[in-house]
Design an enzyme around this catalytic site. Structure first.
Site, PDB file in Angstrom:
ATOM      1  N   CYS A  22       0.822  -1.212   0.000  1.00 22.88           N
ATOM      2  CA  CYS A  22       0.000   0.000   0.000  1.00 22.88           C
ATOM      3  C   CYS A  22       0.855   1.261   0.000  1.00 22.88           C
ATOM      4  O   CYS A  22       1.674   1.472   0.892  1.00 22.88           O
ATOM      5  CB  CYS A  22      -0.942   0.013   1.208  1.00 22.88           C
ATOM      6  SG  CYS A  22      -2.056   1.442   1.194  1.00 22.88           S
ATOM      7  N   GLY A  68      -7.031   4.671   2.481  1.00 24.18           N
ATOM      8  CA  GLY A  68      -7.550   4.067   3.695  1.00 24.18           C
ATOM      9  C   GLY A  68      -8.769   3.171   3.494  1.00 24.18           C
ATOM     10  O   GLY A  68      -9.030   2.690   2.437  1.00 24.18           O
ATOM     11  N   CYS A 276      -3.219  14.480 -18.459  1.00 24.11           N
ATOM     12  CA  CYS A 276      -3.966  14.092 -17.255  1.00 24.11           C
ATOM     13  C   CYS A 276      -4.345  15.362 -16.478  1.00 24.11           C
ATOM     14  O   CYS A 276      -4.343  16.448 -17.021  1.00 24.11           O
ATOM     15  CB  CYS A 276      -3.157  13.119 -16.399  1.00 24.11           C
ATOM     16  SG  CYS A 276      -1.554  13.725 -15.842  1.00 24.11           S
ATOM     17  N   CYS A 291      -3.417  14.492  -7.911  1.00 26.65           N
ATOM     18  CA  CYS A 291      -3.775  13.131  -8.288  1.00 26.65           C
ATOM     19  C   CYS A 291      -3.608  12.231  -7.071  1.00 26.65           C
ATOM     20  O   CYS A 291      -2.798  12.512  -6.174  1.00 26.65           O
ATOM     21  CB  CYS A 291      -2.856  12.658  -9.427  1.00 26.65           C
ATOM     22  SG  CYS A 291      -2.976  10.903  -9.835  1.00 26.65           S
ATOM     23  N   ASP A 292      -4.356  11.144  -7.056  1.00 23.74           N
ATOM     24  CA  ASP A 292      -4.264  10.172  -5.970  1.00 23.74           C
ATOM     25  C   ASP A 292      -2.862   9.586  -5.864  1.00 23.74           C
ATOM     26  O   ASP A 292      -2.412   9.215  -4.776  1.00 23.74           O
ATOM     27  CB  ASP A 292      -5.287   9.060  -6.209  1.00 23.74           C
ATOM     28  CG  ASP A 292      -5.223   7.970  -5.155  1.00 23.74           C
ATOM     29  OD1 ASP A 292      -5.247   8.317  -3.966  1.00 23.74           O
ATOM     30  OD2 ASP A 292      -5.156   6.783  -5.530  1.00 23.74           O
ATOM     31  N   CYS A 346       0.979   6.169 -16.781  1.00 23.31           N
ATOM     32  CA  CYS A 346       0.970   7.097 -15.641  1.00 23.31           C
ATOM     33  C   CYS A 346       2.343   7.731 -15.392  1.00 23.31           C
ATOM     34  O   CYS A 346       3.356   7.019 -15.334  1.00 23.31           O
ATOM     35  CB  CYS A 346       0.522   6.361 -14.381  1.00 23.31           C
ATOM     36  SG  CYS A 346       0.410   7.429 -12.924  1.00 23.31           S
TER      37      CYS A 346
END
Length: 410
Positions: A22, A68, A276, A291-292, A346
């Site tokens: 993660c 999360g 993007c 962006c995330d 990306c």
């Protein structure tokens, strides 16, 4: 501002799992001075919902809730979200999507999600032996059984769901097994997300070890990251199963977007679009990031309680961020025969060098070339069907014929 989408994180990076790969858990360090209050306050939540609805000119507004783990906030918190959306809807249709690991879902959640027509994204990495390789809780215990119980809740209450599978070092060698498992559990809408992280030898001044390109520090690719060529082979293995029997019945995001590219349509997924900047991330305190995948201090655009949301979205900083995807493309990519389908993918993954030594080549380049070259004849067939107002699913019959011919000549 063109169409945009915000991934809201009402509980920030807080999660009940501790997945090895993660990238978001360590974002907690960015808010260390704020204590443990990782819960979007009512005033921030209301401001976000009001501004987000008002900023969309269309009659449909889609909210996305992620973390999360957002279900840690409880059903009552999301009942408050729905109430605020109804208050500010102004005649617009409101839709909600919630990404969850599924481990906390129970009947109360099932009833709420069904009643309010939430679309659930369930994170699952394949059958038990593959899922539990990295998706463990804070005590290091496996999560697969709990995820499956959560899935049973969704099915029991008739909640619409899709699956999100992180393609990592281990499950990438089991593409067909993963795909068939996801079909077996009832998923008909599948997302496969490659995980690639650069791990710094030493954390930066914010305490972050997982760094973005141009970090100007020594890094190495993490041991859980998918290997470039293997990611392409994983997609190929899934595609070869899908194209023979599941076209029009099972929807795989990567294949849908590839067909858009071959058909000459705008790519609906940001990672394959030429530029993007239209998919942003909102933190629990109202901070908005480009962006995330770029929740770093230098990519913070502002706070929605201090500046109007539309002003932040239309800021020169975000405009530069979005255009940099194209302007930063290496020369080798510009002449690539599959650029039309990849567009450099990306920017977060652009940290290797080209044959000529130019920095900025995507780590997954070899994998995408392998995959796109493999699917080219099938995509040409389906794109031609679309142009003729035909049925792209006819590719299954064509593919089976091609396989029979190959078997005869082998």
């Amino acid at each position: 501002m063109n169409a945009f989408h915000i991934m809201a994180k009402p509980h920030g990076p807080i999660c009940n799992l501790d997945c090895t790969y993660c990238y978001y858990l360590e974002k907690e360090k960015l808010y260390a001075k704020s204590g443990r209050g990782f819960r979007m306050p009512d005033d921030v939540l209301e401001s976000y919902i009001r501004q987000y609805i008002a900023s969309h000119p269309s009659s449909h507004v889609s909210f996305a809730w992620q973390g999360g783990e957002p279900t840690l906030l409880g059903v009552e918190y999301f009942e408050r979200i729905v109430a605020l959306q109804q208050q500010y809807a102004n005649g617009k249709t409101i839709e909600n999507a919630l990404q969850t690991n599924g481990t906390l879902l129970d009947d109360a959640w099932g009833e709420f999600l069904a009643k309010n027509r939430f679309l659930i994204g369930l994170s699952i990495d394949g059958p038990e032996h593959l899922h539990d390789a990295y998706r463990v809780d804070k005590g290091g215990k496996p999560s697969f059984a709990r995820v499956m119980r959560g899935l049973d809740v969704l099915k029991k209450h008739g909640v619409e769901f899709n699956t999100l599978t992180v393609v990592n070092r281990k499950n990438s060698y089991h593409g067909r097994e993963v795909y068939r498992f996801l079909k077996q559990i009832g998923s008909r809408y599948l997302q496969f997300i490659p995980v690639i992280e650069q791990v710094a030898h030493e954390p930066d001044h914010n305490g972050l070890r997982l760094l973005k390109p141009y970090a100007r520090t020594q890094t190495q690719v993490s041991e859980w990251s998918v290997e470039s060529l293997q990611f392409g082979r994983f997609l190929q293995e899934v595609f070869d199963d899908w194209v023979l029997q599941d076209v029009g019945r099972v929807y795989v995001q990567a294949f849908d977007v590839a067909l858009e590219s071959w058909a000459g349509l705008p790519q609906s997924l940001c990672v394959f679009a030429p530029t993007c900047g239209s998919a942003l991330a909102l933190e629990h305190n109202g901070d908005l990031y480009s962006c995330d995948h770029f929740v770093y201090p230098e990519n913070k655009l502002g706070n929605i309680t201090e500046q109007p949301l539309l002003r932040i979205l239309n800021s020169p900083q975000q405009d530069r961020f979005g255009k940099a995807k194209d302007t930063g493309l290496p020369a080798e990519c510009r002449s690539c025969d599959v650029r039309f389908a990849c567009n450099g993918e990306c920017p977060k993954h652009r940290f290797t060098t080209t044959a000529s030594g130019e920095y900025g080549l995507n780590y997954l380049c070899a994998g995408y070339k392998h995959f796109f070259h493999h699917i080219d004849p099938y995509m040409r067939f389906m794109a031609n069907e679309l142009r003729r107002k035909g049925a792209p699913a006819r590719v299954m019959e064509w593919a089976r014929t091609q396989r029979q011919r190959e078997a005869v000549t082998a």
